[in-house]
Design a protein around this motif. Structure first.
Motif, short mmCIF file in Angstrom:
data_model
loop_
_atom_site.label_atom_id
_atom_site.label_comp_id
_atom_site.label_asym_id
_atom_site.label_seq_id
_atom_site.Cartn_x
_atom_site.Cartn_y
_atom_site.Cartn_z
N LEU A 266 -6.08 -3.20 -5.62
CA LEU A 266 -5.43 -4.43 -6.02
C LEU A 266 -5.78 -4.79 -7.46
O LEU A 266 -4.92 -5.16 -8.26
CB LEU A 266 -5.82 -5.58 -5.09
N GLN A 267 -7.04 -4.66 -7.80
CA GLN A 267 -7.49 -4.97 -9.17
C GLN A 267 -6.83 -4.06 -10.19
O GLN A 267 -6.50 -4.51 -11.30
CB GLN A 267 -9.02 -4.86 -9.26
N ALA A 268 -6.61 -2.81 -9.84
CA ALA A 268 -5.96 -1.86 -10.76
C ALA A 268 -4.52 -2.28 -11.06
O ALA A 268 -3.95 -1.83 -12.05
CB ALA A 268 -6.01 -0.45 -10.18
N GLU B 48 0.83 -1.20 0.00
CA GLU B 48 0.00 0.00 0.00
C GLU B 48 0.87 1.25 0.00
O GLU B 48 0.57 2.22 -0.71
CB GLU B 48 -0.96 -0.02 1.20
N GLU B 49 1.95 1.24 0.76
CA GLU B 49 2.88 2.37 0.77
C GLU B 49 3.46 2.59 -0.63
O GLU B 49 3.53 3.73 -1.12
CB GLU B 49 4.00 2.10 1.77
N ALA B 50 3.85 1.50 -1.30
CA ALA B 50 4.39 1.60 -2.66
C ALA B 50 3.32 2.09 -3.63
O ALA B 50 3.62 2.89 -4.53
CB ALA B 50 4.93 0.24 -3.10
N ARG B 51 2.10 1.66 -3.45
CA ARG B 51 1.01 2.12 -4.33
C ARG B 51 0.85 3.62 -4.22
O ARG B 51 0.77 4.34 -5.22
CB ARG B 51 -0.31 1.41 -3.98
N ARG B 52 0.81 4.10 -3.01
CA ARG B 52 0.63 5.54 -2.80
C ARG B 52 1.78 6.35 -3.36
O ARG B 52 1.59 7.49 -3.77
CB ARG B 52 0.44 5.83 -1.31
N THR C 114 -5.78 -2.50 2.35
CA THR C 114 -6.03 -1.78 1.09
C THR C 114 -7.34 -2.26 0.48
O THR C 114 -7.88 -3.29 0.88
CB THR C 114 -4.85 -1.96 0.10
N MET C 115 -7.83 -1.51 -0.46
CA MET C 115 -9.11 -1.85 -1.09
C MET C 115 -8.93 -2.78 -2.29
O MET C 115 -7.91 -2.71 -2.98
CB MET C 115 -9.82 -0.56 -1.53
N LEU C 116 -9.93 -3.60 -2.51
CA LEU C 116 -9.90 -4.53 -3.64
C LEU C 116 -9.69 -3.78 -4.95
O LEU C 116 -8.94 -4.23 -5.80
CB LEU C 116 -11.19 -5.36 -3.69
N VAL D 199 -0.06 -7.50 -8.95
CA VAL D 199 -0.56 -8.41 -7.93
C VAL D 199 -1.22 -9.61 -8.61
O VAL D 199 -1.92 -9.46 -9.62
CB VAL D 199 -1.59 -7.68 -7.04
N VAL D 200 -1.02 -10.78 -8.02
CA VAL D 200 -1.73 -11.99 -8.45
C VAL D 200 -2.89 -12.15 -7.48
O VAL D 200 -2.71 -12.58 -6.33
CB VAL D 200 -0.81 -13.23 -8.42
N LEU D 201 -4.08 -11.75 -7.90
CA LEU D 201 -5.25 -11.71 -7.01
C LEU D 201 -5.59 -13.08 -6.41
O LEU D 201 -5.89 -13.17 -5.21
CB LEU D 201 -6.47 -11.15 -7.74
N ALA D 202 -5.53 -14.12 -7.20
CA ALA D 202 -5.90 -15.46 -6.71
C ALA D 202 -4.94 -15.96 -5.64
O ALA D 202 -5.29 -16.86 -4.86
CB ALA D 202 -5.97 -16.44 -7.88
N ALA D 203 -3.74 -15.38 -5.58
CA ALA D 203 -2.74 -15.80 -4.60
C ALA D 203 -2.56 -14.78 -3.48
O ALA D 203 -1.68 -14.93 -2.63
CB ALA D 203 -1.41 -16.05 -5.31
#
Length: 119
Positions: A114-116, A85-89, A109-111, A96-100
């Motif tokens: 992650l999806q973005a 999340e820090e890196a995202r900001r 953080t919000m889904l 990200v591999v959502l399934a893992a």
């Protein structure tokens, strides 16, 4: 109980080469002792690794005494949710591999974020 990912389905492995995870079982599982919440299955980039090092977490340098091989771009690794999340900001979030990625990540953080950044 089977661990769930951020999509609500069974958590799948993140990486066995390098071997990752809080339990070093290849999955981004967690428990109450995992204060860092190592739950985001990320595909690291050079930019992310440089960012992480710049904020005090060198993930590139091997640390054999801890069984840590050092990461290179393209490796999958169970990152701490807070670090991701820090890196995202800061504009350096790796994909990200959502399934893992463990559902506990959603406490940090919000889904949608992650999806973005999903593969």
């Amino acid at each position: 109980m089977t661990a769930k990912n951020v999509l609500g389905t069974a958590l799948v492995p993140c990486s066995t080469d390098p071997l990752t995870g809080w339990y070093r079982d290849g999955c981004c599982n967690t428990d109450e002792a995992d204060r860092g919440l190592h739950t985001v299955c990320a595909v690291v980039t050079e930019e992310f690794l440089a960012f992480s090092q710049s904020v005090g977490n060198d993930l590139s340098t091997p640390r054999p005494e801890y069984g840590f091989p050092g990461l290179k771009a393209g490796d999958r690794w169970c990152l701490c949710a807070g670090r991701w999340e820090e890196a995202r900001r800061a504009g350096f979030a790796p994909e990200v591999v959502l399934a893992a990625t463990h559902e506990k990540t959603l406490e940090v953080t919000m889904l949608g974020h992650l999806q973005a950044h999903s593969m």
